[in-house]
Design a protein around this motif. Sequence first.
Motif, PDB file in Angstrom:
ATOM      1  N   ILE A 637       0.851  -1.183   0.000  1.00 26.51           N
ATOM      2  CA  ILE A 637       0.000   0.000   0.000  1.00 26.51           C
ATOM      3  C   ILE A 637       0.888   1.235   0.000  1.00 26.51           C
ATOM      4  CG2 ILE A 637      -0.208  -0.010   2.522  1.00 26.51           C
ATOM      5  CD1 ILE A 637      -3.033   1.161   2.132  1.00 26.51           C
ATOM      6  N   SER A 638       0.538   2.206  -0.829  1.00 30.59           N
ATOM      7  CA  SER A 638       1.239   3.486  -0.891  1.00 30.59           C
ATOM      8  C   SER A 638       0.219   4.596  -0.691  1.00 30.59           C
ATOM      9  CB  SER A 638       1.941   3.675  -2.245  1.00 30.59           C
ATOM     10  OG  SER A 638       2.881   2.648  -2.477  1.00 30.59           O
ATOM     11  N   ALA A 639       0.631   5.651  -0.010  1.00 33.33           N
ATOM     12  CA  ALA A 639      -0.304   6.739   0.277  1.00 33.33           C
ATOM     13  C   ALA A 639       0.437   8.052   0.383  1.00 33.33           C
ATOM     14  CB  ALA A 639      -1.078   6.464   1.566  1.00 33.33           C
ATOM     15  N   SER A 640      -0.257   9.110   0.031  1.00 31.67           N
ATOM     16  CA  SER A 640       0.229  10.478   0.202  1.00 31.67           C
ATOM     17  C   SER A 640      -0.966  11.323   0.618  1.00 31.67           C
ATOM     18  CB  SER A 640       0.841  11.002  -1.104  1.00 31.67           C
ATOM     19  OG  SER A 640       1.204  12.359  -0.975  1.00 31.67           O
ATOM     20  N   TRP A 641      -0.798  12.049   1.750  1.00 33.18           N
ATOM     21  CA  TRP A 641      -1.968  12.758   2.275  1.00 33.18           C
ATOM     22  C   TRP A 641      -1.510  13.943   3.133  1.00 33.18           C
ATOM     23  CZ3 TRP A 641      -6.365  10.819   0.315  1.00 33.18           C
ATOM     24  CH2 TRP A 641      -7.560  11.395   0.724  1.00 33.18           C
ATOM     25  N   PRO A 642      -2.183  15.098   3.003  1.00 29.20           N
ATOM     26  CA  PRO A 642      -1.893  16.217   3.914  1.00 29.20           C
ATOM     27  C   PRO A 642      -2.389  15.876   5.316  1.00 29.20           C
ATOM     28  CG  PRO A 642      -3.090  16.951   1.945  1.00 29.20           C
ATOM     29  CD  PRO A 642      -3.168  15.464   1.976  1.00 29.20           C
ATOM     30  N   ILE A 643      -1.573  16.180   6.324  1.00 29.49           N
ATOM     31  CA  ILE A 643      -1.981  15.895   7.703  1.00 29.49           C
ATOM     32  C   ILE A 643      -2.275  17.175   8.482  1.00 29.49           C
ATOM     33  CG2 ILE A 643      -0.831  13.669   7.852  1.00 29.49           C
ATOM     34  CD1 ILE A 643       1.561  15.008   9.102  1.00 29.49           C
ATOM     35  N   ALA A 644      -1.898  18.311   7.945  1.00 30.72           N
ATOM     36  CA  ALA A 644      -2.203  19.615   8.539  1.00 30.72           C
ATOM     37  C   ALA A 644      -1.820  20.661   7.500  1.00 30.72           C
ATOM     38  CB  ALA A 644      -1.431  19.835   9.841  1.00 30.72           C
ATOM     39  N   LYS A 645      -2.098  21.901   7.799  1.00 28.47           N
ATOM     40  CA  LYS A 645      -1.723  22.961   6.881  1.00 28.47           C
ATOM     41  C   LYS A 645      -0.205  22.973   6.702  1.00 28.47           C
ATOM     42  CE  LYS A 645      -2.071  27.930   6.045  1.00 28.47           C
ATOM     43  NZ  LYS A 645      -2.521  29.239   6.573  1.00 28.47           N
ATOM     44  N   ASN A 646       0.235  22.890   5.466  1.00 30.99           N
ATOM     45  CA  ASN A 646       1.651  22.896   5.085  1.00 30.99           C
ATOM     46  C   ASN A 646       2.380  21.607   5.430  1.00 30.99           C
ATOM     47  OD1 ASN A 646       1.239  25.524   4.239  1.00 30.99           O
ATOM     48  ND2 ASN A 646       2.108  26.435   6.085  1.00 30.99           N
ATOM     49  N   TRP A 647       1.676  20.583   5.949  1.00 34.29           N
ATOM     50  CA  TRP A 647       2.311  19.323   6.311  1.00 34.29           C
ATOM     51  C   TRP A 647       1.795  18.212   5.403  1.00 34.29           C
ATOM     52  CZ3 TRP A 647       6.238  18.576   9.776  1.00 34.29           C
ATOM     53  CH2 TRP A 647       6.528  19.634  10.642  1.00 34.29           C
ATOM     54  N   GLN A 648       2.730  17.443   4.817  1.00 31.88           N
ATOM     55  CA  GLN A 648       2.379  16.340   3.921  1.00 31.88           C
ATOM     56  C   GLN A 648       3.034  15.056   4.411  1.00 31.88           C
ATOM     57  OE1 GLN A 648       0.436  16.785   1.208  1.00 31.88           O
ATOM     58  NE2 GLN A 648       0.553  14.754   0.279  1.00 31.88           N
ATOM     59  N   TRP A 649       2.261  13.954   4.388  1.00 31.16           N
ATOM     60  CA  TRP A 649       2.797  12.652   4.777  1.00 31.16           C
ATOM     61  C   TRP A 649       2.760  11.711   3.578  1.00 31.16           C
ATOM     62  CZ3 TRP A 649       0.056   7.984   4.683  1.00 31.16           C
ATOM     63  CH2 TRP A 649       0.755   6.883   5.192  1.00 31.16           C
ATOM     64  N   VAL A 650       3.832  10.933   3.410  1.00 33.45           N
ATOM     65  CA  VAL A 650       3.915   9.905   2.375  1.00 33.45           C
ATOM     66  C   VAL A 650       4.363   8.612   3.035  1.00 33.45           C
ATOM     67  CG1 VAL A 650       5.203   9.118   0.352  1.00 33.45           C
ATOM     68  CG2 VAL A 650       4.346  11.446   0.440  1.00 33.45           C
ATOM     69  N   GLY A 651       3.700   7.512   2.713  1.00 30.80           N
ATOM     70  CA  GLY A 651       4.070   6.228   3.303  1.00 30.80           C
ATOM     71  C   GLY A 651       3.914   5.087   2.320  1.00 30.80           C
ATOM     72  N   ARG A 652       4.670   4.035   2.550  1.00 31.29           N
ATOM     73  CA  ARG A 652       4.564   2.841   1.720  1.00 31.29           C
ATOM     74  C   ARG A 652       4.925   1.624   2.566  1.00 31.29           C
ATOM     75  NH1 ARG A 652       6.847   4.632  -2.247  1.00 31.29           N
ATOM     76  NH2 ARG A 652       9.004   4.097  -1.819  1.00 31.29           N
ATOM     77  N   TRP A 653       4.207   0.511   2.354  1.00 37.95           N
ATOM     78  CA  TRP A 653       4.435  -0.709   3.129  1.00 37.95           C
ATOM     79  C   TRP A 653       4.175  -1.900   2.225  1.00 37.95           C
ATOM     80  CZ3 TRP A 653       0.666  -4.408   4.425  1.00 37.95           C
ATOM     81  CH2 TRP A 653       1.077  -5.381   5.347  1.00 37.95           C
ATOM     82  N   TYR A 654       5.136  -2.820   2.165  1.00 31.78           N
ATOM     83  CA  TYR A 654       4.996  -4.046   1.375  1.00 31.78           C
ATOM     84  C   TYR A 654       5.260  -5.252   2.268  1.00 31.78           C
ATOM     85  CZ  TYR A 654       4.417  -2.145  -3.309  1.00 31.78           C
ATOM     86  OH  TYR A 654       3.916  -1.534  -4.426  1.00 31.78           O
ATOM     87  N   GLY A 668       7.652   9.321   4.874  1.00 30.95           N
ATOM     88  CA  GLY A 668       8.252  10.637   4.737  1.00 30.95           C
ATOM     89  C   GLY A 668       7.281  11.713   5.170  1.00 30.95           C
ATOM     90  N   ILE A 669       7.787  12.710   5.883  1.00 34.08           N
ATOM     91  CA  ILE A 669       6.986  13.845   6.331  1.00 34.08           C
ATOM     92  C   ILE A 669       7.654  15.116   5.840  1.00 34.08           C
ATOM     93  CG2 ILE A 669       6.100  15.116   8.323  1.00 34.08           C
ATOM     94  CD1 ILE A 669       5.995  12.521   9.847  1.00 34.08           C
ATOM     95  N   GLN A 670       6.860  16.009   5.275  1.00 39.16           N
ATOM     96  CA  GLN A 670       7.410  17.246   4.729  1.00 39.16           C
ATOM     97  C   GLN A 670       6.589  18.442   5.177  1.00 39.16           C
ATOM     98  OE1 GLN A 670       9.107  17.689   0.647  1.00 39.16           O
ATOM     99  NE2 GLN A 670       7.249  18.850   0.247  1.00 39.16           N
TER     100      GLN A 670
END
Length: 738
Positions: A637-654, A668-670
């Motif tokens: 599963i791969s995902a990319s989603w905003p978690i707050a204003k100006n904050w983005q989370w990306v994750g992947r799990w196999y 990854g958090i940006q």
Amino acid sequence: MQIVLILLIALASLHASAQQADDQPEQCLAPPSRFDPALLMAKGEIKVNARRATIIQDESADFSGDVSIVSDSAQISAQRAQVAQAGKQLVAEGQVSYRDAQIQVSSESVRLDSEAQSLNMEQTEYRLTGFTGHGAAQRIVLSREQGLSLQDVSFTTCPINSTDWQIQASEISIEPGEIWGKARNTRFYIADVPVFYLPYFAFPVSPVRQTGFLFPQVSSSSATGIDYEQPFYWNIAPNYDATISPRVMTNRGIQLKTEFRYLTESHRGTINLEYLPDDRDSADRSNRYFYRFEHHGQLSDNWVLSADINGLSDDNYIVDLGSDFYNRADTHLYQTVAMSYYSNNLDVVMRVRDFEVIGEHADTYRTLPELQLDYVTSFANGLDFRVDSELAYFDNQIDGNPSALRIHFAPSLSLPYQRQWGEFLAEASLLSTYYHQRDIEGTPLADEVARNLGRIKLYGGLNFEREADWFGEASTMTLEPKLQYLFTSYEDQTDIGLYDTTRLLNDYTGLFRGQEFTGLDRISDNNQVTLGVTSRILDAASREQFVFSVGQIFYLSDNKVLAANKADDRSALAAELDWRLHSKWFMHADIQVSTRTDKVERSSLSLEYRRDDKRLVQLNHRYVRDLSGEQIDQLGISASWPIAKNWQWVGRWYKDLSQQRTIESYTGIQYESCCWALRFVAQRHLSNRYDATGLQRTDEFDSGIALQFIFKGMGSSSSKRAMLEDGMFGYRQPYVLN
């Protein structure tokens, strides 16, 4: 008078070859100034508009009230302006604005002396034309003798009312005719906090590429420890350059990475060299290296010379140190030199091909040399004639393995017929191959083998369309049946070695391929019929919303070639599906099911929800019943989603469902503002290291973290997609809909 681009002054303090990040929204960064050259006067002309004017002929002129001065190079507006000495001197005061093709400046006063060719501006604020940058300077002086001088100057790409970072310098100067400027007492600020200081440095002020430091790369992993790489760009000549990158790894030592590029009128190429002496993390503290040479040259209108040569010191180099060109799943590195001739009817390729083998692959052969000649022509009655031919000598680096000379000649005659409603093809071919084999003692191979096979192929397809209703929308439905008959005669081939031949995996497209092997060492005898059908749903704009294909091969007689022998009278049923479930939902699936056991042999599934560029979730599953004696059953599963204003989370799990273990986890958090971003990435995945015998281990893992600071608008991209595509498996869109 033109003002030199202040942009280059500011950017070069951190980046020798900065460029605008073209994927940033313009409304977020400070908008660039716009300038229309059509508003300027013709060369040598000046136009002045003002509410009031006092003119003393041949002496001076005073203007006041909405003064506008337009020349052939710039526009000046002010509340007051005085022209003296017969137009040689200009003084403008009161809300002064200066604009030209490079910059827009607001100032308290402007003094221009055309005879001395000098410009003096006080208390300035500037915006760059065509670039998202702005700043301020206490004083700007431009003269023919001393060049450009800026005092107490600042620069940023942030919005005017939200300066998250900026560069400040006490003085910046550029002398006439120089391509380098000088900066003194330069400070870099994040918010109001100074974080970096340089008392003096030189920087390029020309758009031409210049020598200098590039942005460093910082990361950490269990394989390398803390990893710091500092690239240095060397502009050797207009058509030659190099990048030299020392890399410090706390676990292993200091590595040197170099890249040399060249470009001539007819040739281009790249040479990469990487060297790590005395690796502290290896048992024998060995020296490790990687090299790559890539060349493409146009010798004439028809002749092309190419080379792709790669090599490394050991099997685990890519696993331990990484690579910009290969990943840990690769097993062969090319070593190829080729000369090619291309024309409308004739193509000729002469090559020498070898491989740098990673791991233990004793069956890998090199061709020294290989010659391929393909000729095609058409006759007036619609017939096409084609000849494919090859001469190759195969050699193995392991002593005692067989070697062979192979000559192949394959003429074919075909009758193609294509219309909008369908297509038809009738083709007859002769496949003639000669082998001369050596070092065959103790094997069933023969010294000389002459194999002659005949092949007949009949293929036809129809396209049907009708209007349809697809979930309440007017659509077009197609039905595209396909039928192929293939016959290939049989000859015993057990006395021929396997030099460039492996079994191909069948999918829906492969059902109509007509060959079950790569290369020519095995050509399966065929007497079979392939049936397939594709159906599409097209919306009003002719975009595919749904595509489904299913097909199967029916064997009319048993296959006699041992390597292609089949136990069934039909192939596995192969199907593919691409479906735009919704404007935000997409699905791709393919499956092959054995009709004898009714068991799934291979399958893959991708389901993706994409709300926008920042919000997506993708589910993947891959299954192979038998791949070299192993079962592949993986869920990811791969995902990319905003978690707050100006904050983005990306994750992947196999996860490997066969062995019930996680094979990759990545997150990854940006944080991203309008003009800067901070990115943190952590991952753990199978290391895939090789042991001393060349076998790949499946029980060792590597983990690491990375921290990256990004200044938007300064040659770096802050795209979240970069985080999404990183890692062992990476992100891929699951659909092929048009």
